[in-house]
Scaffold this motif. Structure first.
Motif, PDB file in Angstrom:
ATOM      1  N   SER A   2      30.651  55.503  38.161  1.00 47.18           N
ATOM      2  CA  SER A   2      31.534  54.559  37.803  1.00 47.18           C
ATOM      3  C   SER A   2      31.120  53.339  37.722  1.00 47.18           C
ATOM      4  O   SER A   2      30.171  52.983  38.461  1.00 47.18           O
ATOM      5  N   PHE A   5      33.579  46.597  38.013  1.00 45.31           N
ATOM      6  CA  PHE A   5      34.146  45.572  37.407  1.00 45.31           C
ATOM      7  C   PHE A   5      34.321  43.933  38.146  1.00 45.31           C
ATOM      8  O   PHE A   5      34.659  43.883  39.114  1.00 45.31           O
ATOM      9  N   GLN A   6      34.070  43.189  37.292  1.00 46.49           N
ATOM     10  CA  GLN A   6      34.329  41.744  37.573  1.00 46.49           C
ATOM     11  C   GLN A   6      35.857  41.534  37.799  1.00 46.49           C
ATOM     12  O   GLN A   6      36.577  42.325  37.049  1.00 46.49           O
ATOM     13  N   SER A   7      36.223  40.828  38.907  1.00 48.51           N
ATOM     14  CA  SER A   7      37.617  40.558  38.814  1.00 48.51           C
ATOM     15  C   SER A   7      38.554  39.707  37.904  1.00 48.51           C
ATOM     16  O   SER A   7      39.491  39.840  37.650  1.00 48.51           O
ATOM     17  N   SER A   8      37.759  38.856  37.227  1.00 43.15           N
ATOM     18  CA  SER A   8      38.465  37.763  36.744  1.00 43.15           C
ATOM     19  C   SER A   8      38.607  38.089  35.015  1.00 43.15           C
ATOM     20  O   SER A   8      39.322  37.520  34.510  1.00 43.15           O
ATOM     21  N   LYS A   9      38.032  39.091  34.799  1.00 46.67           N
ATOM     22  CA  LYS A   9      37.859  39.375  33.045  1.00 46.67           C
ATOM     23  C   LYS A   9      38.640  40.609  33.057  1.00 46.67           C
ATOM     24  O   LYS A   9      38.512  41.655  33.652  1.00 46.67           O
ATOM     25  N   PRO A  10      39.441  40.884  31.751  1.00 42.18           N
ATOM     26  CA  PRO A  10      40.125  41.996  31.543  1.00 42.18           C
ATOM     27  C   PRO A  10      39.210  43.354  31.695  1.00 42.18           C
ATOM     28  O   PRO A  10      37.898  42.996  30.813  1.00 42.18           O
ATOM     29  N   ILE A  11      39.399  44.445  32.096  1.00 41.12           N
ATOM     30  CA  ILE A  11      38.689  45.570  32.092  1.00 41.12           C
ATOM     31  C   ILE A  11      38.323  46.087  30.831  1.00 41.12           C
ATOM     32  O   ILE A  11      36.910  46.360  30.529  1.00 41.12           O
TER      33      ILE A  11
ATOM     34  N   GLU B 162      35.096  59.244  44.469  1.00 40.00           N
ATOM     35  CA  GLU B 162      34.496  59.308  43.007  1.00 40.00           C
ATOM     36  C   GLU B 162      35.037  60.467  42.310  1.00 40.00           C
ATOM     37  O   GLU B 162      35.641  60.589  41.034  1.00 40.00           O
ATOM     38  N   LYS B 166      37.786  61.264  39.167  1.00 35.81           N
ATOM     39  CA  LYS B 166      37.155  61.753  37.820  1.00 35.81           C
ATOM     40  C   LYS B 166      38.019  62.923  37.440  1.00 35.81           C
ATOM     41  O   LYS B 166      38.430  63.145  36.265  1.00 35.81           O
ATOM     42  N   GLU B 190      42.283  49.953  41.169  1.00 31.35           N
ATOM     43  CA  GLU B 190      42.495  49.160  40.157  1.00 31.35           C
ATOM     44  C   GLU B 190      42.243  49.169  38.648  1.00 31.35           C
ATOM     45  O   GLU B 190      43.072  49.269  37.860  1.00 31.35           O
ATOM     46  N   GLU B 211      45.777  44.485  33.156  1.00 32.74           N
ATOM     47  CA  GLU B 211      45.126  43.719  32.280  1.00 32.74           C
ATOM     48  C   GLU B 211      45.953  42.213  31.824  1.00 32.74           C
ATOM     49  O   GLU B 211      45.065  41.227  31.686  1.00 32.74           O
ATOM     50  N   ARG B 214      44.564  39.963  34.560  1.00 31.49           N
ATOM     51  CA  ARG B 214      43.256  39.378  34.458  1.00 31.49           C
ATOM     52  C   ARG B 214      43.026  38.515  33.207  1.00 31.49           C
ATOM     53  O   ARG B 214      42.458  37.332  33.223  1.00 31.49           O
ATOM     54  N   GLU B 215      43.902  39.084  32.090  1.00 26.92           N
ATOM     55  CA  GLU B 215      43.585  38.158  30.994  1.00 26.92           C
ATOM     56  C   GLU B 215      44.427  36.696  30.983  1.00 26.92           C
ATOM     57  O   GLU B 215      43.647  35.499  30.814  1.00 26.92           O
ATOM     58  N   GLY B 218      43.530  35.349  35.339  1.00 28.12           N
ATOM     59  CA  GLY B 218      42.087  35.495  35.852  1.00 28.12           C
ATOM     60  C   GLY B 218      42.145  35.872  37.228  1.00 28.12           C
ATOM     61  O   GLY B 218      40.995  35.507  37.879  1.00 28.12           O
ATOM     62  N   THR B 219      42.924  36.907  37.554  1.00 30.48           N
ATOM     63  CA  THR B 219      42.913  37.373  38.843  1.00 30.48           C
ATOM     64  C   THR B 219      42.980  39.070  38.867  1.00 30.48           C
ATOM     65  O   THR B 219      43.488  39.637  38.182  1.00 30.48           O
ATOM     66  N   SER B 220      41.994  39.404  40.007  1.00 29.60           N
ATOM     67  CA  SER B 220      42.206  40.906  40.281  1.00 29.60           C
ATOM     68  C   SER B 220      43.596  41.317  41.167  1.00 29.60           C
ATOM     69  O   SER B 220      44.411  40.413  41.440  1.00 29.60           O
ATOM     70  N   GLU B 223      43.518  39.945  44.581  1.00 30.76           N
ATOM     71  CA  GLU B 223      43.786  38.679  44.708  1.00 30.76           C
ATOM     72  C   GLU B 223      45.196  38.319  44.264  1.00 30.76           C
ATOM     73  O   GLU B 223      46.049  37.475  45.234  1.00 30.76           O
TER      74      GLU B 223
END
Lengths: 122, 237
Positions: A2, A5-11, B162, B166, B190, B211, B214-215, B218-220, B223
């Motif tokens: 797997s 992923f970075q946390s700040s950018k959309p997956i 994992e 899957k 996530e 999304e 994030r978009e 800018g946070t997961s 956060e």
């Protein structure tokens, strides 16, 4: 494996980037089929809707095309790939410069250090 | 398929497990129900499958009130581990198959294979990771329109997690199913989620598209969750 992923950018954007990189590195060849949405979801450990969205974005960028009933194929488009390569390089350079400026390194020192580093690598 | 909670309240003694909760879930999406231990996640899931009933408000599946019989249509993986110790893996699967009309034996066998379980092994000699896998087999092998997973990863090592993720991705049919995962391990799930719902001691304190978080922000999810919990606690002081 797997992906992390970075946390700040959309997956979905991170998936778009990773597929583009695979194409640039020729791991994913032009005119060949991408894995199905389900296969890619399982491979990356990501929601299938997110993969669908990434494929949609790649299609919008003209990197791939979806053929009804057949799947998603990489387009053989050398000009576009060159453009993508350039824009990716630009992004990396921007990040580098921004971070160097943040810790107070001047433009001149930046170039010099990069030069030294590259020479050290040889 | 839709699941709706309308003004749902549940009390255990004096404590509110859920307080006037409104929630609407629809097919085609994977939902994450996140929150600290004791925030009402399990209670919410049990209500969707007809194992717990509200003190106030109502819970409906496709517009019909949830009853004890709803358990036949909803695949629910409990956070507990309840198997007959003397059964083998195969006997356990056969037993669950005998209890639920929508149990798909072929799918169960595929899952056993994929998760590398030995069908002849007795439940009592399974490791914790393998018990977790077996639990997942019994939940995912059902052709149900609703799949509810309560802490599916707790106590499992990263490799098993994992493999679990899957199998989940391979067998979920989002064109007709709703999948709800309740967990406090936010980072783990996530990438699987379309939407996240944050519960905090009986209240829904936030609901977002992963999304979009994030978009636009800018946070997961983690956060975001820490942030709203912090705001909530500051407000309460």
């Amino acid at each position: 494996m797997s992906k992390e992923f970075q946390s700040s950018k959309p997956i979905y954007m991170q998936i778009v980037d990773s597929i583009v990189i695979d194409i640039l590195q020729n791991k994913q060849k032009p005119a060949e089929k991408l894995p199905s949405v389900r296969e890619m979801a399982v491979k990356m450990g990501v929601n299938p809707n997110t993969i669908q969205r990434a494929y949609g974005e790649l299609e919008r960028m003209n990197v791939v095309e979806t053929r009804r009933g057949q799947g998603t194929f990489v387009l053989d488009n050398a000009t576009l790939l060159d453009e993508l390569k350039t824009s990716m390089q630009k992004e990396i350079i921007e990040n580098y410069v921004e971070q160097m400026l943040e810790i107070g390194v001047s433009n001149k020192d930046m170039i010099e250090q990069l030069q030294n580093y590259l020479e050290g690598c040889e | 398929m839709t699941i709706a909670l309308r003004q749902v309240t549940k009390k255990y003694g004096r404590e509110f497990a859920l307080k006037e909760v409104d929630l609407h879930l629809e097919k085609g999406k994977i939902y994450g129900l996140v929150g600290p231990n004791g925030s009402g996640k399990s209670t919410a899931l049990k209500m969707m499958t007809g194992l717990v009933f509200p003190d106030g408000g109502d819970v409906t599946l496709n517009g019909i009130n949830v009853t004890r019989k709803t358990t036949a249509d909803v695949a629910y993986l409990t956070e507990l581990d309840m198997f007959y110790e003397s059964f083998t893996v195969q006997e356990t699967v056969d037993f669950v198959a005998s209890q639920f009309a929508n149990f798909n034996k072929n799918k169960a066998n595929e899952l056993i294979n994929q998760l590398k379980l030995d069908p002849k092994k007795k439940v009592k000699s399974l490791s914790k990771g393998n018990r977790g896998r077996l639990k997942l087999v019994t939940a995912l092998a059902r052709d149900a329109e609703v799949i509810l997973l309560d802490e599916p990863f707790s106590g499992l090592d990263p490799m098993v997690r994992e493999a679990t993720v899957k199998s989940l991705l391979q067998y979920v049919q989002l064109d007709k199913q709703i999948l709800v995962i309740a967990t406090h391990e936010i980072n783990e799930i996530e990438p699987l989620l379309d939407q996240v719902i944050a519960l905090y001691y009986g209240d829904i304190i936030g609901k977002e598209d992963v999304e979009v978080l994030r978009e636009e922000h800018g946070t997961s999810v983690l956060e975001w969750f820490k942030n709203i919990v912090h705001q909530k606690e500051e407000g309460a002081l």
